[in-house]
Structures are given as C-alpha cells and as structure tokens.
Write a protein that holds these residues in place. Structure first.
Motif, PDB file in Angstrom:
ATOM      1  N   GLU A 203     -12.666 -44.551 -37.084  1.00 35.95           N
ATOM      2  CA  GLU A 203     -11.497 -45.432 -37.082  1.00 35.95           C
ATOM      3  C   GLU A 203     -10.378 -44.856 -36.212  1.00 35.95           C
ATOM      4  N   LYS A 206     -11.082 -45.742 -32.685  1.00 28.66           N
ATOM      5  CA  LYS A 206     -10.761 -47.149 -32.402  1.00 28.66           C
ATOM      6  C   LYS A 206      -9.255 -47.354 -32.301  1.00 28.66           C
ATOM      7  N   GLU A 209      -8.035 -46.068 -29.058  1.00 29.42           N
ATOM      8  CA  GLU A 209      -8.362 -46.994 -27.983  1.00 29.42           C
ATOM      9  C   GLU A 209      -7.313 -48.098 -27.899  1.00 29.42           C
ATOM     10  N   ARG A 210      -6.874 -48.547 -29.063  1.00 31.02           N
ATOM     11  CA  ARG A 210      -5.887 -49.632 -29.074  1.00 31.02           C
ATOM     12  C   ARG A 210      -4.503 -49.132 -28.656  1.00 31.02           C
ATOM     13  N   SER A 253     -13.092 -51.913 -40.456  1.00 34.82           N
ATOM     14  CA  SER A 253     -13.741 -52.592 -39.352  1.00 34.82           C
ATOM     15  C   SER A 253     -15.165 -52.081 -39.264  1.00 34.82           C
ATOM     16  N   ASP A 256     -19.091 -47.772 -35.660  1.00 35.35           N
ATOM     17  CA  ASP A 256     -19.922 -47.552 -34.485  1.00 35.35           C
ATOM     18  C   ASP A 256     -21.179 -46.796 -34.903  1.00 35.35           C
TER      19      ASP A 256
END
Length: 483
Positions: A203, A206, A209-210, A253, A256
């Motif tokens: 998480e 992710k 990345e955002r 979410s 991966d």
C-alpha cells in the motif's frame, strides 16, 4: 516426482553405506581414526595418487587396475551429482560503478546472476514487487530496482543492516525500495506478521506512486510510515504478538503480486520461506539459494526442517539414515570445482592444518584436559608451515585446564606427532572421499525441498545460478505458483 523419489533412494543407499567417511568431527580425526574403516584394498590405490589424479577423483577418474568396489563407489557417486554449470538461458546484467559500490568480486558475481534470474521469474509470473528475505545491505535489491525496474521490499533481521541499506538507498532517494527489519520463521505469528507487513508495504508503494515522493533529499511521509512499520513489527517480534500495522496509512485496495527471493538463506530460513510461499496468496513466485544447512534447528535427535517431504522422510526411515551435524556440515562445504584447482602445496597445507589441530585435540583428550583459547584466532596460515611453529603459537595463545606445565604439554604433543605422522597421508584420502559425497548430501537436502513443494501441489525446479568455483552454494530452488 517418481524420478526424484528413485533418485532419493539411490542417494541414501550410497550415503548409508559410507557413513564412516563423514560422521566424525574433523578435529577428532586421530581420536575417531576413520582410516581404519577404509577398505584395505582401497588403500594402496588411494595413497599413491598424484596431485592431478587426486583432484580428478570427484569427477569420476578411475584406473582399470583399481579394485572393483572403489571404481563402483566413484562411478555411482559421480553419476548422481547435480549439474552445476551456469545456464546460458539467463544472461547476467552489467553493473555500473555506482551499483558495484561496496561489493567485492564474489558479491558482484552473485548479484549480477541472481538479479537476472529473479527478473526472468518475475516476468513469467507477472510480479512487479520482489520480497528479498535476508536482504543485508541491499545490494541485490538495488540492482533489481535500478536495472530491472522492480519494486523491492528488503527484509532483514538485523536493524544495523537495514539502516545500512537505507543509507545506500537514500543517497539516491529511490522510492521503489523499502527496507524493513523483520525476522522470518515458520511460526503462526511470523506468518501473520508477514502477511500484514507486506500488505502494508504494498500500500505504501501505491501511495508513493500517487503522491510522487518529492525529490528534496528528505524522507517523505510515505518513508516515515515505513519506519513506523519497522517499529511496530519489531515490537511485535519482541513480545510474541501479531503486529497490528493496518492502521499506519493503509488504504484498502487490490494487492499486487510478489516474488519471494533469498540469496544464501541460512539454516531454517529457506524452509520458513517455502511455507510463506505456499500459504501467502499474493506471493506468486519463489527463487531461493540456501546455505549453512548445519545451522538448521534440531530437537532431540531430529531436525525440525529436514526432511520436509514425506518421500524423503520415508526413504531416510527405511534405510535408517539419521542426519547429523557432520553430515549437514559436509553439504555446506566447498564443491569439487575448487578441489580440482588445488596445488600440491595447497594439499600439504590442508593436511598440516587438519593434522596439527587434530593432534591438539588428541592431546587434550588423552590428558583429560581442555585447551581454551585466549584469543579469537590462535594460528594463522604461516603457523602451520611446521609443527614446532604451531605448537609454540598454541602454547602462547591458549591455556590448559590441567596442572601440567606448558613444557610438559609441548613434550606430549611432540610425542604424538612422531606417533601419528605416518597417518597424515590419510587426511587427503578421507577428504577426497568426502568431496565425492558432498554434492550428494546437498542434492538430497535441496531435492527434499523440491519434493515438498511438489507434494503440496506446486511446481518447482532447480537452477544453477552461480559459478560454484566462485560461490559454492549455487543452486536456486525456483517455483511459479499454480493457482
């Protein structure tokens, strides 16, 4: 699986018949006297070998006029050696001077080849995150991220190593690598902590990345959260409770997929990794090179993680082969590739080192005394040049629990030397017989792990990943999960 089972049977038959070759401590060579178990008809053949012939024995070298039992032993054993030549399918990557920083030539060789194999499996399994167990100072993870563009979670039991890896990492402010202090084992708590920790790290990736970690040389909130994660898991490991880290900036979410890897995982670490691989749903691939088999945990007369497979357990039980520390230690020794290169001087140095240390042990045994080191290292290579130099160094750097003076100990050591020097040639003879068996014991251990994966519904294969003359533990257990 039937082929592996048949191979197991052949391996165990040879190992059972020749236990006298390896089931003793080397330092007790003159106490255990293993040469007395050497078949009399073998002695003349083996004691008269040239250096070249001695070096070639583990590769199947025999002479037509040798006794049949010796020729059969050598040919049967060498037929069962796993191929160790580097695969041409996987081409090692090239390291820049920055990536080489801090790595000696051996480590560079290992990282270049391991990274290429990991990348290949990651591509085939669709994994974009690698979990590097026992990541140390982060050399492999750095290459996987920089060269192959993979995200890396480095797990290391020593916080000093993760701190060192972070220093290397933050010099480049690489948001694709996280280093976490985590001690893996096969307990339920460790499995629970692993699940939670890796989910949270994913998480963080992710979220980074955002948010796009700012390139200002400072830790972003995402990196600060990783260090909070470290603390939570460390506290959990200390008090034995499962870590609840789900509240540290984690958003729900889809996870991966991850590839679980380990470069030279010591003792019980590989069996723990195999269990994590089998039970954690988001781990889709495995690539692990093991080492230090003799450091596996033992309870009573049995090892906790060897054998792992039902097949190997049944075969060992049928032939009554019981793994011992010398058995597992031999599996972790150098391979025949290095033996082949030894010079006559190297063989003599090895003979002296074993003989002199064994005479010291024999003296202590006969005199019912103990030899205690006053320094971490009591002798260097030059001290083994002759026995007088060795004895002088021992007496200056050790103390004996008996009331005898050092001169008395010296006299008794010299008497033992004269008594046993005629047995010195047997040291290289017994050693070469062990070198012949070394790859068979290692194959039995590695193959047992493959069988365990197969028995649990997964595929598995073995891949020689290093040049074993450079890095002796060079066989990777690889698997791509079958859903």
């Amino acid at each position: 699986m039937e082929e592996l089972s048949f191979c197991n049977k052949r391996l165990v038959e040879i190992l059972v018949d020749n236990q006298w070759m390896y089931n003793f401590q080397v330092t007790r060579f003159f106490i255990e006297e293993p040469w007395k178990s050497l078949p009399p008809e073998w002695r003349e053949d083996l004691l008269n070998l040239t250096t070249e012939e001695l070096n070639s024995l583990p590769f199947g070298y025999v002479q037509d006029d040798w006794t049949e039992s010796l020729r059969k032993y050598i040919s049967s054993a060498t037929e069962l050696v796993l191929p160790r030549n580097l695969s041409e399918e996987i081409q090692p990557c090239t390291l820049t001077s920055e990536l080489k920083r801090g790595m000696n030539p051996k480590k560079q060789h290992e990282v270049r080849h391991m990274a290429a194999l990991v990348s290949d499996i990651a591509t085939k399994t669709g994994c974009d995150v690698v979990i590097d167990v026992g990541s140390g100072l982060g050399y492999l993870g750095h290459v996987l991220s920089t060269v192959y563009g993979l995200k890396v979670i480095g797990l290391e039991s020593k916080s000093t190593h993760t701190s060192g890896a972070d220093k290397r990492l933050f010099s480049e402010n690489n948001e694709n690598i996280m280093n976490v202090t985590f001690e893996m084992n096969d307990s339920e708590d460790s499995l629970s902590n692993f699940n939670t920790l890796i989910s949270s790290c994913l998480e963080k990736f992710k979220k980074a990345e955002r948010e796009k970690v700012p390139d200002d040389g400072n830790l972003s909130s995402s990196w600060s959260e990783v260090h909070s994660l470290n603390s939570a898991v460390r506290n959990s490991n200390e008090n034995g409770n499962g870590a609840d880290v789900t509240g540290i900036g984690v958003e729900n979410s889809e996870l991966d997929t991850c590839l679980l890897i380990g470069l030279h995982c010591c003792g019980d670490l590989t069996p723990a990794m195999l269990r994590m691989y089998l039970e954690v749903t988001f781990v889709k691939g495995l690539c692990c090179v093991s080492c230090c088999y003799h450091r596996m945990t033992k309870h009573g007369s049995k090892y906790t993680h060897f054998p792992m497979s039902r097949d190997t357990e049944a075969t060992l039980s049928k032939f009554d082969l019981r793994p011992t520390i010398p058995f597992l230690r031999l599996a972790a020794q150098e391979t025949r590739a290095r033996w082949k290169t030894l010079s006559e001087d190297s063989h003599q140095s090895h003979t002296n080192a074993v003989a002199y240390r064994a005479l010291l042990e024999l003296c202590a045994y006969k005199e019912n005394t103990e030899c205690n080191k006053l320094f971490r290292r009591i002798a260097t290579a030059k001290d083994f040049a002759d026995f007088e130099s060795y004895v002088d160094k021992i007496l200056s750097r050790c103390e004996f629990t008996s009331r005898q003076g050092k001169e008395s100990i010296k006299d008794k050591l010299n008497l033992l030397y004269e008594e046993y020097k005629g047995k010195f040639p047997y040291i290289e003879v017994i050693t070469v017989l062990q070198v012949i068996l070394q790859p068979l014991i290692e194959r039995l251990i590695i193959q047992d792990r493959v069988l365990w994966l197969l028995e649990n519904g997964q595929n598995a294969y073995l891949m020689p990943v290093f040049d074993d003359a450079i890095s002796p533990r060079n066989i990777a257990v690889c698997s791509m999960k079958i859903n």
